[in-house]
Design a protein around this motif. Structure first.
Motif, mmCIF file in Angstrom:
data_model
loop_
_atom_site.group_PDB
_atom_site.id
_atom_site.type_symbol
_atom_site.label_atom_id
_atom_site.label_comp_id
_atom_site.label_asym_id
_atom_site.label_seq_id
_atom_site.Cartn_x
_atom_site.Cartn_y
_atom_site.Cartn_z
ATOM 1 N N PRO A 3 0.825 -1.216 0.000
ATOM 2 C CA PRO A 3 0.000 0.000 0.000
ATOM 3 C C PRO A 3 0.856 1.262 0.000
ATOM 4 C CG PRO A 3 -0.729 -1.553 1.694
ATOM 5 C CD PRO A 3 0.588 -2.055 1.190
ATOM 6 N N GLU A 4 0.391 2.282 -0.692
ATOM 7 C CA GLU A 4 0.994 3.604 -0.576
ATOM 8 C C GLU A 4 0.745 4.075 0.861
ATOM 9 O OE1 GLU A 4 1.922 7.752 -0.813
ATOM 10 O OE2 GLU A 4 0.031 6.883 -0.136
ATOM 11 N N PRO A 5 1.746 4.652 1.554
ATOM 12 C CA PRO A 5 1.611 4.914 2.992
ATOM 13 C C PRO A 5 0.411 5.763 3.387
ATOM 14 C CG PRO A 5 3.892 5.173 2.287
ATOM 15 C CD PRO A 5 3.083 4.989 1.042
ATOM 16 N N THR A 6 0.026 6.727 2.547
ATOM 17 C CA THR A 6 -1.079 7.621 2.889
ATOM 18 C C THR A 6 -2.391 7.197 2.249
ATOM 19 O OG1 THR A 6 0.454 9.481 3.093
ATOM 20 C CG2 THR A 6 -1.887 10.012 2.792
ATOM 21 N N GLN A 10 -5.650 1.587 -3.191
ATOM 22 C CA GLN A 10 -6.431 2.162 -4.293
ATOM 23 C C GLN A 10 -6.643 3.645 -4.050
ATOM 24 O OE1 GLN A 10 -9.986 0.157 -5.658
ATOM 25 N NE2 GLN A 10 -9.446 -1.713 -4.568
ATOM 26 N N LEU A 11 -6.703 4.395 -5.143
ATOM 27 C CA LEU A 11 -7.064 5.805 -5.060
ATOM 28 C C LEU A 11 -8.584 5.910 -5.042
ATOM 29 C CD1 LEU A 11 -6.085 8.817 -5.220
ATOM 30 C CD2 LEU A 11 -6.587 8.662 -7.665
ATOM 31 N N GLN A 12 -9.119 6.429 -3.960
ATOM 32 C CA GLN A 12 -10.572 6.559 -3.822
ATOM 33 C C GLN A 12 -10.978 7.955 -4.282
ATOM 34 O OE1 GLN A 12 -12.166 3.884 -2.981
ATOM 35 N NE2 GLN A 12 -10.507 2.642 -2.139
ATOM 36 N N ASP A 13 -11.562 8.053 -5.475
ATOM 37 C CA ASP A 13 -11.913 9.364 -6.015
ATOM 38 C C ASP A 13 -13.344 9.777 -5.659
ATOM 39 O OD1 ASP A 13 -13.057 7.487 -7.646
ATOM 40 O OD2 ASP A 13 -12.364 8.352 -9.531
ATOM 41 N N PHE A 14 -14.004 8.987 -4.815
ATOM 42 C CA PHE A 14 -15.269 9.374 -4.192
ATOM 43 C C PHE A 14 -15.154 9.111 -2.698
ATOM 44 C CE2 PHE A 14 -16.585 8.428 -8.547
ATOM 45 C CZ PHE A 14 -17.376 9.531 -8.836
ATOM 46 N N ALA A 60 3.881 9.020 -2.154
ATOM 47 C CA ALA A 60 5.281 8.611 -2.083
ATOM 48 C C ALA A 60 5.910 8.689 -3.461
ATOM 49 C CB ALA A 60 5.384 7.196 -1.530
ATOM 50 N N ALA A 61 7.198 9.032 -3.489
ATOM 51 C CA ALA A 61 7.874 9.251 -4.763
ATOM 52 C C ALA A 61 7.913 7.999 -5.625
ATOM 53 C CB ALA A 61 9.295 9.758 -4.508
ATOM 54 N N ASP A 62 7.909 6.825 -5.007
ATOM 55 C CA ASP A 62 8.003 5.579 -5.771
ATOM 56 C C ASP A 62 6.656 4.899 -5.972
ATOM 57 O OD1 ASP A 62 7.659 4.936 -3.141
ATOM 58 O OD2 ASP A 62 9.241 3.408 -3.059
ATOM 59 N N THR A 63 5.568 5.670 -5.868
ATOM 60 C CA THR A 63 4.238 5.106 -6.056
ATOM 61 C C THR A 63 4.062 4.598 -7.492
ATOM 62 O OG1 THR A 63 3.272 6.579 -4.405
ATOM 63 C CG2 THR A 63 1.758 5.585 -5.982
ATOM 64 N N GLN A 153 -12.890 0.038 8.018
ATOM 65 C CA GLN A 153 -12.562 1.354 7.449
ATOM 66 C C GLN A 153 -12.100 1.231 6.000
ATOM 67 O OE1 GLN A 153 -11.612 0.869 10.760
ATOM 68 N NE2 GLN A 153 -12.989 2.377 11.654
ATOM 69 N N GLY A 154 -12.244 0.050 5.437
ATOM 70 C CA GLY A 154 -11.891 -0.134 4.042
ATOM 71 C C GLY A 154 -10.423 0.127 3.778
ATOM 72 N N ASP A 155 -10.116 1.001 2.812
ATOM 73 C CA ASP A 155 -8.751 1.256 2.375
ATOM 74 C C ASP A 155 -8.137 2.462 3.068
ATOM 75 O OD1 ASP A 155 -6.628 0.377 0.704
ATOM 76 O OD2 ASP A 155 -7.019 1.997 -0.710
ATOM 77 N N CYS A 156 -8.814 3.004 4.085
ATOM 78 C CA CYS A 156 -8.259 4.153 4.799
ATOM 79 C C CYS A 156 -7.009 3.740 5.569
ATOM 80 C CB CYS A 156 -9.285 4.731 5.769
ATOM 81 S SG CYS A 156 -10.699 5.500 4.957
ATOM 82 N N THR A 157 -6.028 4.629 5.622
ATOM 83 C CA THR A 157 -4.761 4.351 6.289
ATOM 84 C C THR A 157 -4.667 5.148 7.594
ATOM 85 O OG1 THR A 157 -3.563 6.176 5.245
ATOM 86 C CG2 THR A 157 -3.709 4.100 4.012
ATOM 87 N N ASP A 158 -3.604 4.903 8.337
ATOM 88 C CA ASP A 158 -3.393 5.620 9.595
ATOM 89 C C ASP A 158 -3.221 7.120 9.376
ATOM 90 O OD1 ASP A 158 -3.550 3.241 10.956
ATOM 91 O OD2 ASP A 158 -1.376 2.940 11.091
ATOM 92 N N ALA A 159 -2.876 7.519 8.158
ATOM 93 C CA ALA A 159 -2.706 8.944 7.856
ATOM 94 C C ALA A 159 -4.035 9.656 7.635
ATOM 95 C CB ALA A 159 -1.825 9.102 6.616
#
Length: 337
Positions: A3-6, A10-14, A60-63, A153-159
């Protein structure tokens, strides 16, 4: 998948009321002209992807970004019952026969059994069963937890503190997940039982000519026409069925043009599972568009074929070298599936 850290996997656009969407996918296309036999040309659109308006800071730069369009859900239960030994029999990872085709199996972690299993589903064969794919989609796509993937919380991260602070849909009296048993079982059963549409125009002369072209230029080296399903399938509707999915369910290097440079399980950034072709002629009727390949870059079946490279380069070049009438016939065959 890491996962991307933040932003997670997946990118959630809604987003639900009270939350900001994570961002939006920005797509820029460059047109590339391809010449075909007889002087005809086709324009392919080459996509460049980025994330615009990230709501929670820079990625992240390496996403690694790799957009997807949803594949059809038809015939999944039949695909699940193709015997593993029949799939592996066609694998040739070292191209021992020297034909330029080196199909490879993707063995992935089966979240239900906790062991490696043959991947069959998804653009890179990243899911081993319909049940595990369904549970992952519940959590990753719409943020609903199941007994198999318990992420309320689905794909939500600690950030994403605001997301984590919102109430979940869990109800103590029903169990520990938002979609407790038998919800996952019912959705899995439905997904298994969606049928394959009947073919059309099977006796049309143009369709038959196109079928001959499809075979002659080598498309069937990866798009294996038929299998017979297992006699031990759990549902009687799936047992010992002759099916025509036009896929070998293996990974193939499709060249730089289609590469997303993003691994998934054993699949590297150049490899894709051969997608089934059954039902492809009804794409516009069912989905309202004619976008093909993993990210929808191809606006027609012709464009989709011309994007083939790597192991499929010879078949792609064979298509481009056909007379216009023969290419039209081949497309008519695909539209009949």
């Amino acid at each position: 998948q890491i996962p991307e850290p933040t932003y997670g996997t997946q990118l959630q656009d809604f987003a639900v009321p009270g939350l900001d969407a994570e961002g939006r996918l920005s797509v820029q296309y460059e047109e590339r002209i391809v010449a075909l036999a007889g002087g005809e040309t086709v324009s392919l659109r080459v996509p460049t992807y980025s994330v615009a308006d990230p709501a929670y800071g820079a990625l992240a730069a390496d996403t690694m970004l790799s957009p997807r369009i949803a594949p059809p859900m038809i015939g999944l239960g039949l695909v699940e019952q193709v015997p593993q030994e029949d799939i592996l029999a066609a694998a040739d990872p070292e191209d021992a026969d020297g034909d330029g085709i080196s199909g490879r199996a993707n063995f992935v972690l089966d979240g239900e059994r906790g062991e490696l299993a043959l991947g069959r589903f998804g653009w890179k064969a990243g899911a081993a069963s319909i049940r595990t794919q369904t549970a992952s989609a519940f959590a990753g796509d719409i943020g609903i937890s199941t007994p198999l993937v318990n992420r309320p919380q689905g794909d939500c991260t600690d950030a994403q503190a605001a997301c984590l602070a919102l109430p979940t849909g869990e109800q103590e009296r029903l169990g520990i997940s938002e979609a407790p048993d038998p919800v996952l079982d019912l959705v899995t059963f439905y997904s298994r039982m969606v049928g394959v549409p009947q073919r059309r125009d099977v006796s049309d002369p143009a369709v038959l000519r196109g079928k001959r072209q499809f075979y002659s230029i080598g498309c069937v080296a990866c798009h294996t026409p038929k299998f017979v399903t297992s006699r031990q399938a759990p549902e009687p509707e799936h047992r010992f069925q002759l099916i025509w999915p036009y896929t070998d369910l293996l990974l193939h290097d499709m060249g730089e043009g289609q590469a997303d440079h993003r691994p998934e399980g054993d699949a590297d950034g150049y490899e894709w599972r051969t997608p089934p072709l059954w039902g492809i002629g009804l794409t516009e009727t069912v989905s309202g568009h004619t976008f093909f390949l993993h990210d929808g870059r191809a606006r027609s079946l012709t464009e989709a074929i011309l994007w083939h490279g790597g192991e499929a380069q010879a078949a792609r070049d064979g298509f481009a070298a056909l007379p216009k009438d023969a290419r039209t016939d081949l497309i008519r065959f695909l539209e009949s599936l």
